[in-house]
Write a protein that holds these residues in place. Structure first.
Motif, PDB file in Angstrom:
ATOM      1  N   LEU A   1       4.112   1.372   2.264  1.00  0.00           N
ATOM      2  CA  LEU A   1       5.279   2.242   1.889  1.00  0.00           C
ATOM      3  C   LEU A   1       4.505   3.700   2.144  1.00  0.00           C
ATOM      4  O   LEU A   1       3.466   4.069   1.360  1.00  0.00           O
ATOM      5  CB  LEU A   1       5.578   1.947   0.666  1.00  0.00           C
ATOM      6  N   PHE A   2       5.270   4.689   2.959  1.00  0.00           N
ATOM      7  CA  PHE A   2       5.223   6.299   2.849  1.00  0.00           C
ATOM      8  C   PHE A   2       3.411   6.153   3.148  1.00  0.00           C
ATOM      9  O   PHE A   2       2.760   7.135   2.428  1.00  0.00           O
ATOM     10  CB  PHE A   2       5.349   6.799   1.692  1.00  0.00           C
ATOM     11  N   PRO A   3       3.102   5.648   4.330  1.00  0.00           N
ATOM     12  CA  PRO A   3       1.436   5.855   4.537  1.00  0.00           C
ATOM     13  C   PRO A   3       0.982   7.273   5.318  1.00  0.00           C
ATOM     14  O   PRO A   3       1.999   7.947   5.643  1.00  0.00           O
ATOM     15  CB  PRO A   3       1.235   4.791   5.690  1.00  0.00           C
ATOM     16  N   GLN A   4      -0.114   7.253   5.285  1.00  0.00           N
ATOM     17  CA  GLN A   4      -0.964   8.792   5.831  1.00  0.00           C
ATOM     18  C   GLN A   4      -1.792   8.264   6.555  1.00  0.00           C
ATOM     19  O   GLN A   4      -2.581   9.153   7.068  1.00  0.00           O
ATOM     20  CB  GLN A   4      -1.372   9.371   4.698  1.00  0.00           C
ATOM     21  N   ASP A   5      -1.855   6.984   7.249  1.00  0.00           N
ATOM     22  CA  ASP A   5      -2.732   6.358   7.908  1.00  0.00           C
ATOM     23  C   ASP A   5      -1.892   6.637   9.419  1.00  0.00           C
ATOM     24  O   ASP A   5      -0.960   6.690   9.632  1.00  0.00           O
ATOM     25  CB  ASP A   5      -3.220   5.079   7.580  1.00  0.00           C
ATOM     26  N   GLU A   6      -2.723   6.296  10.721  1.00  0.00           N
ATOM     27  CA  GLU A   6      -2.037   6.688  11.674  1.00  0.00           C
ATOM     28  C   GLU A   6      -0.966   5.454  12.075  1.00  0.00           C
ATOM     29  O   GLU A   6      -1.080   4.386  11.720  1.00  0.00           O
ATOM     30  CB  GLU A   6      -3.153   6.926  13.007  1.00  0.00           C
ATOM     31  N   ASN A   7       0.139   6.210  12.699  1.00  0.00           N
ATOM     32  CA  ASN A   7       1.275   5.107  12.977  1.00  0.00           C
ATOM     33  C   ASN A   7       0.995   3.873  13.410  1.00  0.00           C
ATOM     34  O   ASN A   7       1.236   2.632  13.188  1.00  0.00           O
ATOM     35  CB  ASN A   7       2.426   5.964  13.358  1.00  0.00           C
ATOM     36  N   PHE A   8       0.536   4.126  14.801  1.00  0.00           N
ATOM     37  CA  PHE A   8       0.356   2.962  15.744  1.00  0.00           C
ATOM     38  C   PHE A   8      -0.705   1.810  15.238  1.00  0.00           C
ATOM     39  O   PHE A   8      -0.447   0.732  15.288  1.00  0.00           O
ATOM     40  CB  PHE A   8      -0.636   3.480  17.061  1.00  0.00           C
ATOM     41  N   GLY A   9      -1.812   2.113  14.604  1.00  0.00           N
ATOM     42  CA  GLY A   9      -2.724   1.172  13.774  1.00  0.00           C
ATOM     43  C   GLY A   9      -2.002   0.619  12.718  1.00  0.00           C
ATOM     44  O   GLY A   9      -2.153  -0.678  12.608  1.00  0.00           O
ATOM     45  N   MET A  10      -1.200   1.057  11.931  1.00  0.00           N
ATOM     46  CA  MET A  10      -0.258   0.549  10.729  1.00  0.00           C
ATOM     47  C   MET A  10       0.575  -0.292  11.340  1.00  0.00           C
ATOM     48  O   MET A  10       0.762  -1.318  10.715  1.00  0.00           O
ATOM     49  CB  MET A  10       0.380   1.558   9.949  1.00  0.00           C
ATOM     50  N   GLU A  11       1.314   0.020  12.220  1.00  0.00           N
ATOM     51  CA  GLU A  11       2.278  -0.712  13.117  1.00  0.00           C
ATOM     52  C   GLU A  11       1.757  -2.135  13.677  1.00  0.00           C
ATOM     53  O   GLU A  11       2.387  -3.202  13.608  1.00  0.00           O
ATOM     54  CB  GLU A  11       2.938  -0.091  14.175  1.00  0.00           C
TER      55      GLU A  11
ATOM     56  N   ILE B   1       0.720  -1.367  -0.124  1.00  0.00           N
ATOM     57  CA  ILE B   1      -0.029  -0.040  -0.139  1.00  0.00           C
ATOM     58  C   ILE B   1       0.774   1.457  -0.001  1.00  0.00           C
ATOM     59  O   ILE B   1       1.645   1.457   0.845  1.00  0.00           O
ATOM     60  CB  ILE B   1      -1.077   0.007   1.297  1.00  0.00           C
ATOM     61  N   LEU B   2       0.872   2.094  -1.079  1.00  0.00           N
ATOM     62  CA  LEU B   2       1.312   3.321  -1.092  1.00  0.00           C
ATOM     63  C   LEU B   2       0.738   4.269  -0.749  1.00  0.00           C
ATOM     64  O   LEU B   2      -0.432   4.676  -1.452  1.00  0.00           O
ATOM     65  CB  LEU B   2       2.106   3.424  -2.634  1.00  0.00           C
ATOM     66  N   GLY B   3       1.079   5.129   0.413  1.00  0.00           N
ATOM     67  CA  GLY B   3       0.089   6.332   0.656  1.00  0.00           C
ATOM     68  C   GLY B   3      -1.066   5.882   1.399  1.00  0.00           C
ATOM     69  O   GLY B   3      -2.090   6.486   1.028  1.00  0.00           O
ATOM     70  N   ALA B   4      -0.989   5.044   2.124  1.00  0.00           N
ATOM     71  CA  ALA B   4      -2.281   4.361   2.715  1.00  0.00           C
ATOM     72  C   ALA B   4      -3.417   5.550   3.490  1.00  0.00           C
ATOM     73  O   ALA B   4      -2.698   6.194   4.173  1.00  0.00           O
ATOM     74  CB  ALA B   4      -1.992   3.514   3.796  1.00  0.00           C
ATOM     75  N   PRO B   5      -4.412   5.502   3.063  1.00  0.00           N
ATOM     76  CA  PRO B   5      -5.267   6.591   3.496  1.00  0.00           C
ATOM     77  C   PRO B   5      -5.871   6.324   4.917  1.00  0.00           C
ATOM     78  O   PRO B   5      -5.524   5.091   5.348  1.00  0.00           O
ATOM     79  CB  PRO B   5      -6.462   6.498   2.561  1.00  0.00           C
ATOM     80  N   GLU B   6      -6.578   7.111   5.499  1.00  0.00           N
ATOM     81  CA  GLU B   6      -7.175   7.219   6.913  1.00  0.00           C
ATOM     82  C   GLU B   6      -8.064   5.810   6.841  1.00  0.00           C
ATOM     83  O   GLU B   6      -8.621   5.695   5.982  1.00  0.00           O
ATOM     84  CB  GLU B   6      -7.855   8.214   7.141  1.00  0.00           C
ATOM     85  N   GLN B   7      -7.989   5.185   8.033  1.00  0.00           N
ATOM     86  CA  GLN B   7      -8.805   3.865   8.281  1.00  0.00           C
ATOM     87  C   GLN B   7      -8.273   2.866   7.479  1.00  0.00           C
ATOM     88  O   GLN B   7      -8.957   1.748   7.553  1.00  0.00           O
ATOM     89  CB  GLN B   7     -10.325   4.152   7.977  1.00  0.00           C
ATOM     90  N   THR B   8      -7.221   2.773   6.843  1.00  0.00           N
ATOM     91  CA  THR B   8      -6.533   1.370   6.295  1.00  0.00           C
ATOM     92  C   THR B   8      -6.324   0.503   7.284  1.00  0.00           C
ATOM     93  O   THR B   8      -6.551  -0.850   7.115  1.00  0.00           O
ATOM     94  CB  THR B   8      -5.492   1.804   5.346  1.00  0.00           C
ATOM     95  N   HIS B   9      -5.843   0.882   8.511  1.00  0.00           N
ATOM     96  CA  HIS B   9      -5.454  -0.086   9.412  1.00  0.00           C
ATOM     97  C   HIS B   9      -6.674  -0.875  10.088  1.00  0.00           C
ATOM     98  O   HIS B   9      -6.703  -2.171  10.585  1.00  0.00           O
ATOM     99  CB  HIS B   9      -4.943   0.550  10.560  1.00  0.00           C
TER     100      HIS B   9
END
Length: 284
Positions: free
Chosen positions: A165-175, A138-146
């Motif tokens: 890669l280079f997400p724009q969703d919140e860090n903790f959720g993506m991690e 996912i490049l540039g993940a939008p909000e709520q992807t996690h």
């Protein structure tokens, strides 16, 4: 008539080159027990194809798929078309039996004038019944992807590795939901505000290389296994030895080094909490 002569000339040149290559790539047998063959065809073949504008297909049809979603900073028409061209040329697209299943946010998720990233879950669950999904990038993940990935985790349906890669969703959720997150360092101006234009320029320069390396790494992950005793291998010792699935500990840095070869990187550290996630890295 001139066109026919040109075509005949090209065919003759290619035929002569292939014959001459065949003759000079074989060496006499040294002994009864050894055979020595030297291959020098590729460079001359590429010279012929490039000189006369001929193009060879770089990919083959496959039952495997890697879903690539182009999100924020990658979803405008010009950028997404450029990425689709690169992916089609290198790996082939799903529509032609190739490796890549492309998705563009928000265009692939439209409901009239609205789009919902939650539709991403349905795509992941329904579109790969006859193919083998080996990974998601996912490049540039939008909000709520996690949230979508979290729901799949709850249903035990997240059976494939996910790179952001280079997400724009919140860090903790993506991690918590991705196997690997790769981000860029941000250039800060004199008033301590990140330079947005410089950030986009960095993405343009970095993203294609990181994307291609990630896809190729998925292919390696899918084909090769090693025991857990190999997790601490570094450098050349790691070549050809990949863990089944992506390592979920600090040894991940050795594998990220292969994806980000040629770049310096470090673990991401949250500025507010000082917490460093084992699966989140920043290209310096």
């Amino acid at each position: 008539m001139n066109r026919k002569l040109t075509i005949l000339f090209l065919i003759t040149i290619i035929f002569i080159t292939s014959v001459s290559c065949t003759k000079k790539t074989r060496k006499p047998l040294n002994t009864e027990d050894s055979i020595e063959i030297e291959i020098n065809v590729s460079n001359e073949t590429s010279y012929i194809t490039e000189s006369f504008g001929l193009k060879t297909q770089r990919w083959h049809q496959t039952n495997k798929r890697v879903l690539v979603m182009l999100g924020y900073d990658f979803n405008d028409a010009e950028t997404s078309n450029n990425y689709l061209y690169i992916l089609k040329d290198r790996f082939g697209l799903d529509s032609e039996g190739g490796l890549i299943y492309p998705v563009i946010f928000p265009d692939s998720f439209k409901h009239g004038t609205k789009s919902y990233v939650s539709d991403f879950k349905e795509i992941l669950k329904s579109e790969f019944k006859e193919t083998d999904l080996i990974g998601v990038i996912i490049l540039g993940a939008p909000e709520q992807t996690h949230k979508v990935l979290e729901n799949l985790q709850d249903e035990d349906a997240l059976y494939f590795p996910v790179f952001a890669l280079f997400p724009q969703d919140e860090n903790f959720g993506m991690e918590a939901t991705c196997d690997l997150i790769i981000d860029k360092s941000q250039k800060v101006t004199d008033n301590q505000i990140p330079d947005a234009e410089e950030g986009v320029n960095q993405l343009v320069a970095l993203a294609p290389e990181v994307l291609i390396n990630s896809i190729e790494y998925f292919l390696i992950l899918n084909e090769m296994n090693v025991t857990t005793s190999d997790r601490e291998l570094e450098g050349e010792a790691l070549e050809g030895k990949i863990i089944e699935g992506f390592p979920q500990d600090s040894s991940m840095i050795n594998h990220v080094a292969r994806i980000l070869k040629g770049h310096t990187f470090s673990n991401y550290i949250d500025q507010d909490t000082g917490i460093s996630a084992y699966n989140h890295f920043v290209i310096n």
